[in-house]
Motif scaffolding. Structure first.
Motif, mmCIF file in Angstrom:
data_model
loop_
_atom_site.group_PDB
_atom_site.id
_atom_site.type_symbol
_atom_site.label_atom_id
_atom_site.label_comp_id
_atom_site.label_asym_id
_atom_site.label_seq_id
_atom_site.Cartn_x
_atom_site.Cartn_y
_atom_site.Cartn_z
ATOM 1 N N PRO A 175 1.241 -0.925 -0.117
ATOM 2 C CA PRO A 175 0.045 0.053 -0.213
ATOM 3 C C PRO A 175 1.005 1.370 -0.034
ATOM 4 C CG PRO A 175 -0.884 -1.557 1.732
ATOM 5 C CD PRO A 175 0.657 -2.332 1.039
ATOM 6 N N GLU A 176 2.147 0.996 0.310
ATOM 7 C CA GLU A 176 2.946 2.562 0.600
ATOM 8 C C GLU A 176 3.264 2.981 -0.714
ATOM 9 O OE1 GLU A 176 3.443 -0.530 2.402
ATOM 10 O OE2 GLU A 176 3.149 0.418 4.013
ATOM 11 N N ILE A 177 3.301 2.186 -2.360
ATOM 12 C CA ILE A 177 3.693 2.289 -3.202
ATOM 13 C C ILE A 177 2.456 2.013 -3.991
ATOM 14 C CG2 ILE A 177 5.870 1.905 -3.239
ATOM 15 C CD1 ILE A 177 5.800 -0.885 -4.562
ATOM 16 N N THR A 178 1.334 2.055 -3.694
ATOM 17 C CA THR A 178 0.405 1.746 -4.742
ATOM 18 C C THR A 178 -1.255 2.434 -3.934
ATOM 19 O OG1 THR A 178 -1.095 0.164 -6.391
ATOM 20 C CG2 THR A 178 -0.051 -0.631 -3.598
ATOM 21 N N PRO A 179 -2.207 2.984 -4.752
ATOM 22 C CA PRO A 179 -2.539 2.868 -6.066
ATOM 23 C C PRO A 179 -1.616 3.740 -6.314
ATOM 24 C CG PRO A 179 -4.548 3.783 -4.893
ATOM 25 C CD PRO A 179 -3.657 3.346 -4.350
#
Ligand SMILES: Cc1cc2nc3c(=O)[nH]c(=O)nc-3n(C[C@H](O)[C@H](O)[C@H](O)COP(=O)(O)O)c2cc1C
Length: 188
Positions: free
Chosen positions: A159-163
């Motif tokens: 979740p840190e790098i997406t969405p």
């Protein structure tokens, strides 16, 4: 001040991140926003009676809402009996791993759920990125061309790098739109 509640379930943090972005967008319009995970929303269900709008968010699991989110929906039947949420604004969002991933199935259920309660549905409101010549890129607004509600895609990454950047902006715009519509509808 218009009051907006956001109720979401998130097994791995992706939909929670989107819920927080939707809240950020709604707050930017001056709304008072309360965010509930589905389990807390069941316990504090009477608090939702005070909201002018309720935004529902679920990850897409097996082409529909998650079991935990459905548990919340079923718990709201006590509100259905008295039509306690009739004429509140409703809107919905979903996040999933695949680009399509059958997210529409999730949004369709959320619409039906809101209609059961006699709520007034507000859609996504941004034009589809695919209507432009080079649409559908990760940095674009509404890259998946969803109109029924907000769709975001997480690629099953952390979740840190997406969405994507575009999805993040789309989520904020969605929250803002629902808040602005709620102000118009409620007169607050
Ligand atoms: C039980 C389960 C079913 C899933 N089904 C789908 C699906 O139908 N379509 C899809 O695109 N992704 C599917 N995924 C991937 C999730 O939608 C994706 O990992 C999403 O980011 C999870 O959100 P969350 O972290 O808020 O739980 C599934 C994941 C799980 C755990």
């Amino acid at each position: 001040m218009a009051k907006i509640a956001i109720v979401y379930h998130s097994g791995y943090g992706h939909t929670k991140k989107v819920a927080d972005l939707v809240a950020e967008g709604a707050k930017s319009s001056g709304a008072e926003v309360s965010v509930y995970d589905a389990e807390t929303a069941i316990v504090k269900i009477d608090e939702l009676d005070n909201a002018d709008a309720i935004i529902f968010g679920s990850p897409t699991y097996m082409g529909g809402v998650s079991a935990k989110f459905k548990e919340f929906c079923d718990a709201t039947s006590k509100k259905w009996f008295t039509q306690a949420w009739k004429n509140k604004i409703a809107a919905g969002f979903t996040n999933s791993g695949s680009l399509s991933g059958d997210k529409q199935g999730t949004l369709q259920y959320l619409v039906t759920f809101a209609m059961q309660h006699g709520m007034v549905w507000v859609g996504q409101g941004e034009p589809p990125a695919s209507s432009t010549e080079h649409g559908g890129k990760p940095e674009q607004i509404n890259r998946m061309g969803s109109q029924t509600g907000l769709m975001t895609q997480s690629d099953n990454a952390a979740p840190e790098i997406t969405p994507s950047k575009g999805d993040i902006e789309t989520a904020k715009l969605f929250g803002k739109r629902v808040a602005e519509t709620t102000v118009k509808w409620s007169g607050k």
